[in-house]
Scaffold this motif. Structure first.
Motif, mmCIF file in Angstrom:
data_model
loop_
_atom_site.group_PDB
_atom_site.id
_atom_site.type_symbol
_atom_site.label_atom_id
_atom_site.label_comp_id
_atom_site.label_asym_id
_atom_site.label_seq_id
_atom_site.Cartn_x
_atom_site.Cartn_y
_atom_site.Cartn_z
ATOM 1 N N ARG A 222 0.829 -1.208 0.000
ATOM 2 C CA ARG A 222 0.000 0.000 0.000
ATOM 3 C C ARG A 222 0.867 1.264 0.000
ATOM 4 N NH1 ARG A 222 -5.288 -0.876 0.397
ATOM 5 N NH2 ARG A 222 -6.053 -2.827 1.299
ATOM 6 N N GLN A 223 2.014 1.192 0.645
ATOM 7 C CA GLN A 223 2.923 2.342 0.660
ATOM 8 C C GLN A 223 3.745 2.436 -0.617
ATOM 9 O OE1 GLN A 223 1.640 4.343 3.273
ATOM 10 N NE2 GLN A 223 3.774 4.918 3.398
ATOM 11 N N GLY A 224 4.027 1.270 -1.242
ATOM 12 C CA GLY A 224 4.857 1.244 -2.440
ATOM 13 C C GLY A 224 6.323 1.051 -2.151
ATOM 14 N N LYS A 270 13.439 4.513 -18.095
ATOM 15 C CA LYS A 270 12.601 3.818 -19.080
ATOM 16 C C LYS A 270 11.344 3.191 -18.487
ATOM 17 C CE LYS A 270 16.466 2.744 -22.172
ATOM 18 N NZ LYS A 270 17.226 1.673 -22.869
ATOM 19 N N GLN A 271 11.372 2.942 -17.179
ATOM 20 C CA GLN A 271 10.213 2.325 -16.533
ATOM 21 C C GLN A 271 10.112 2.839 -15.108
ATOM 22 O OE1 GLN A 271 10.968 -1.901 -16.667
ATOM 23 N NE2 GLN A 271 13.128 -1.591 -16.254
ATOM 24 N N GLN A 272 8.915 2.815 -14.557
ATOM 25 C CA GLN A 272 8.704 3.310 -13.209
ATOM 26 C C GLN A 272 7.758 2.390 -12.449
ATOM 27 O OE1 GLN A 272 8.235 7.643 -12.647
ATOM 28 N NE2 GLN A 272 8.338 7.824 -14.875
ATOM 29 N N LEU A 273 7.843 2.475 -11.122
ATOM 30 C CA LEU A 273 7.061 1.609 -10.245
ATOM 31 C C LEU A 273 5.731 2.277 -9.885
ATOM 32 C CD1 LEU A 273 7.285 -1.119 -8.765
ATOM 33 C CD2 LEU A 273 8.251 0.120 -6.811
ATOM 34 N N TRP A 274 4.645 1.512 -10.002
ATOM 35 C CA TRP A 274 3.311 2.012 -9.692
ATOM 36 C C TRP A 274 2.531 0.952 -8.924
ATOM 37 C CZ3 TRP A 274 2.574 7.047 -10.893
ATOM 38 C CH2 TRP A 274 3.388 7.597 -11.874
ATOM 39 N N GLY A 307 -9.830 -6.778 -1.825
ATOM 40 C CA GLY A 307 -9.404 -7.405 -3.065
ATOM 41 C C GLY A 307 -7.929 -7.716 -3.069
ATOM 42 N N TYR A 308 -7.256 -7.396 -4.168
ATOM 43 C CA TYR A 308 -5.824 -7.655 -4.296
ATOM 44 C C TYR A 308 -5.109 -6.345 -4.642
ATOM 45 C CZ TYR A 308 -7.147 -12.544 -4.364
ATOM 46 O OH TYR A 308 -7.656 -13.778 -4.022
ATOM 47 N N ILE A 309 -3.951 -6.148 -4.030
ATOM 48 C CA ILE A 309 -3.148 -4.962 -4.303
ATOM 49 C C ILE A 309 -1.777 -5.413 -4.775
ATOM 50 C CG2 ILE A 309 -4.342 -3.396 -2.741
ATOM 51 C CD1 ILE A 309 -2.210 -4.025 -0.618
ATOM 52 N N GLY A 310 -1.152 -4.620 -5.628
ATOM 53 C CA GLY A 310 0.131 -5.039 -6.167
ATOM 54 C C GLY A 310 0.991 -3.873 -6.602
ATOM 55 N N LEU A 311 2.219 -4.215 -6.987
ATOM 56 C CA LEU A 311 3.169 -3.264 -7.534
ATOM 57 C C LEU A 311 3.602 -3.760 -8.911
ATOM 58 C CD1 LEU A 311 5.451 -2.659 -4.402
ATOM 59 C CD2 LEU A 311 3.542 -1.251 -5.195
ATOM 60 N N ALA A 312 3.918 -2.826 -9.782
ATOM 61 C CA ALA A 312 4.306 -3.201 -11.135
ATOM 62 C C ALA A 312 5.202 -2.137 -11.746
ATOM 63 C CB ALA A 312 3.070 -3.384 -12.008
ATOM 64 N N THR A 333 -6.435 0.316 -13.187
ATOM 65 C CA THR A 333 -5.713 1.566 -13.418
ATOM 66 C C THR A 333 -4.532 1.660 -12.464
ATOM 67 O OG1 THR A 333 -7.187 2.757 -11.901
ATOM 68 C CG2 THR A 333 -7.739 2.806 -14.244
ATOM 69 N N LEU A 334 -3.511 2.381 -12.868
ATOM 70 C CA LEU A 334 -2.315 2.551 -12.056
ATOM 71 C C LEU A 334 -2.518 3.647 -11.013
ATOM 72 C CD1 LEU A 334 0.436 2.402 -14.830
ATOM 73 C CD2 LEU A 334 -0.537 0.506 -13.505
ATOM 74 N N ALA A 335 -1.835 3.507 -9.873
ATOM 75 C CA ALA A 335 -1.942 4.485 -8.794
ATOM 76 C C ALA A 335 -0.562 4.858 -8.283
ATOM 77 C CB ALA A 335 -2.780 3.921 -7.649
ATOM 78 N N ASP A 336 -0.392 6.123 -7.939
ATOM 79 C CA ASP A 336 0.832 6.543 -7.274
ATOM 80 C C ASP A 336 0.743 6.145 -5.805
ATOM 81 O OD1 ASP A 336 3.336 7.568 -7.035
ATOM 82 O OD2 ASP A 336 2.805 9.647 -7.468
ATOM 83 N N LEU A 337 1.889 5.966 -5.151
ATOM 84 C CA LEU A 337 1.912 5.488 -3.774
ATOM 85 C C LEU A 337 2.831 6.361 -2.927
ATOM 86 C CD1 LEU A 337 2.086 1.680 -4.590
ATOM 87 C CD2 LEU A 337 0.080 2.975 -3.886
ATOM 88 N N PRO A 338 2.557 6.465 -1.621
ATOM 89 C CA PRO A 338 3.235 7.454 -0.772
ATOM 90 C C PRO A 338 4.744 7.321 -0.682
ATOM 91 C CG PRO A 338 1.280 6.588 0.325
ATOM 92 C CD PRO A 338 1.492 5.749 -0.895
ATOM 93 N N TYR A 339 5.265 6.098 -0.713
ATOM 94 C CA TYR A 339 6.708 5.911 -0.498
ATOM 95 C C TYR A 339 7.539 6.396 -1.681
ATOM 96 C CZ TYR A 339 11.008 3.717 1.140
ATOM 97 O OH TYR A 339 12.296 3.501 1.581
#
Length: 346
Positions: A222-224, A270-274, A307-312, A333-339
């Protein structure tokens, strides 16, 4: 050495003895976000770096500015390869005569091997794995500072991340630091392993709700917060992992510096974590697409109360927060996370 601690915790543990659950996961998550939870981070690694060249050495081996830090200060820093691939994310606490590195679970022996390769004959640097000789607990949640005050460390309240002090309570000498591995407003407590059980009892008596690894993992996603083996591997660099806050861009040369500087200068990330949410489970490594074209992959997934939460990791050119993507057969949809941070920190 932690038998006495485990006997009073009454937790379900894995084969390595790590508390997975105190049979209160929902309550622990609620406490970490609404009051105060207590996470046993003793299975994380701790390395003591000592001798005269310790600060210069670590300054040259990791991404943050350590050379100019003073005793009582601390910061997060990333150890990377020569091509800026992540080895580990660590927190460095500057002591009077050493630097204490708080590193990821199981990573201390390997990180010591990596660092030892760069210690030359004339360097005055000593590395010591003190993971089993010490314990680490984390107070998580908005009421954490109340317990810190009750412990007699009110001088730490409202101090910068990484600030730390040694105090004595009930014949136990402990070190309390501002910040935890999920939230900059949490607190980390490091003590001798022999004091683990009485210290745990003291903290729970003050109202901290025990939090096991299962609940912590949900909080992490949830924090990322990226972790080795998932988001921190030799496939990714710290900028891609959203760790801009751990990097000094004007400290001079260090291992991996040229690559990181080039990526920042030329917008080469080139890529970022969401983050993402799903009503169905997916596997780690599942391909993420837009209109049938691959744009990323899942690195972490966890069931939760909703439900299910994840990072990608997602290709930067594809977009970011709010972007509609397909994960396997699932639309989300992608979400930004606090960390996560995505630009230079002022």
């Amino acid at each position: 050495m932690l038998d006495a601690l485990r006997s009073i915790q009454s937790a379900t543990c894995n084969a390595a003895g790590v508390p997975l659950s105190f049979d209160n996961d929902d309550a622990a998550i609620a406490a970490a976000t609404g009051s105060v939870a207590l996470y046993d981070a003793s299975h994380w690694g701790r390395i003591r770096v000592s001798d005269a060249d310790r600060l210069n050495f670590l300054h040259n081996q990791s991404t943050n500015d350590l050379k100019n830090r003073q005793p009582g200060e601390g910061c997060d820093t990333v150890f990377v390869t020569s091509t800026a691939r992540t080895i580990d994310l660590a927190t460095a606490y500057i002591l009077d005569d050493a630097v204490l590195l708080n590193v990821s679970p199981g990573s201390a022996p390997e990180l010591i091997k990596v660092l030892d390769r760069y210690i030359f004959f004339s360097d005055k640097v000593k590395l010591q794995d003190i993971s089993t000789a010490t314990v680490a607990f984390q107070l998580m949640g908005p009421a954490s500072q109340t317990i810190v005050e009750q412990l007699g460390a009110s001088q730490l309240i409202s101090q910068p991340y990484g600030t730390h002090a040694e105090i004595t309570i009930a014949d136990m000498t402990i070190r309390i630091a501002v910040g935890g591995n999920l939230n900059r407003d949490d607190y980390t407590i490091i003590a001798n392993a022999t004091d683990a059980a009485p210290l745990w009892e003291t903290l729970t008596t003050h109202g901290a709700v025990p939090c096991g690894e299962t609940a912590w993992e949900e909080l992490r996603i949830r924090q990322g917060r990226p972790m080795p083996g998932n988001e921190l591997t030799d496939a990714f660099n710290p900028l891609e992992a959203g760790l801009w806050h751990t990097i000094s861009f004007d400290k001079g040369c260090y291992i991996g510096q040229e690559t990181i500087a080039r990526l920042e200068t030329y917008n080469g990330v080139k890529q970022q974590l969401w983050g993402f949410h799903s009503d169905q489970p997916v596997e780690i490594g599942t391909t993420i697409t837009i209109d049938g074209s691959k744009v990323g992959q899942v690195t972490s997934i966890r069931s939760s109360s909703d439900g299910y939460i994840g990072l990608a990791y997602i290709k930067t050119k594809a977009g970011g927060a709010g972007l509609a993507v397909t994960i396997g057969e699932i639309q989300t949809t992608l979400a930004d996370l606090p960390y996560l941070t995505r630009a230079k920190q002022v």
